[in-house]
Enzyme design. Sequence first.
Site: not given
Length: 309
Positions: A224, A272
């Site tokens: 993250r 991502h």
Amino acid sequence: MKITCHFQPDSSEVDRWIRHFSQLLPDAEVTRWQPGDAPADYAFIWNPSRQFITEQTRLKAMFNAGAGVDAFLKLGLPVSCPLIRLEDAGMGEQMSDYVVQAALHHFRGFDRFQEQQQAALWRQRAPSDKADFPVGVLGFGVLGQRVARDLSAHGFAVHAWARSDRDTIDGIRLFHGEHALGEFLAATRILACLLPLTPETENILNRENLGRLRRGAYVINVARGAHVVDDDLIAAIDEGQIAGATLDVFREEPLPRSHPFWRHPRVRVTPHIAAISLYSDSVRQVVEKIRRIEAGLPVTGVVDTGRGY
């Protein structure tokens, strides 16, 4: 049986998930959640709204469409049913491929060769020794273990860190607990972050901890964005403490066009994509767990909301 699907902010993929669920559970009613809907038995969610949680109070289980559940936990709402994460669903191989290529890219010096190409410079480099590039895997869950195994299979010396003690893998040294984090970092020249995001792990890659790594260490973050203090990482690279970074996750996504990561010569940015849940694998996993719950059997992947994973 009724299954409701609710994704935020982009729900464009929901219909595809619904089709996969309907194929494997033809007798179930599978729908896209709308405010005011009747209670469902199960939910398949990503970043759900507060209204969804407060309305759907009779669920037997909620299944998160990914391994990370931090977006859900930020709602801070009590839930009366288990929250269950995806444990692999095709993500393990993808994640491992991403981290291994990033580690090899740095180890073999391909960034330098790209710079030489821009200057039309033909200059060979002496090969490095993998013994000089120990890899530390920060986070030793399902995905972290897969990554550690594959890095080891590629000849790297691999060690890992977890918050608590757990079974390890042959050839991989496990550090655990806050007291061992400094020793883990000091042994690391390539760092791969696969931690869950919790209050304890947020900002863990800050100036202090980046300074504990071996000088010239390389950072790979596929967990993250909030694990990294952006300004601290850039400063550590500019000062030579960190050689560079490959980053797939960011505090704000999409990464703003003005962010310095885009233009830094020692930072590689990807949008991502390190591991994306595969439709068929994910749905098969969820359906198997629904069947076990219906049969009164235990399931794996249940999130401890107190710990955050």
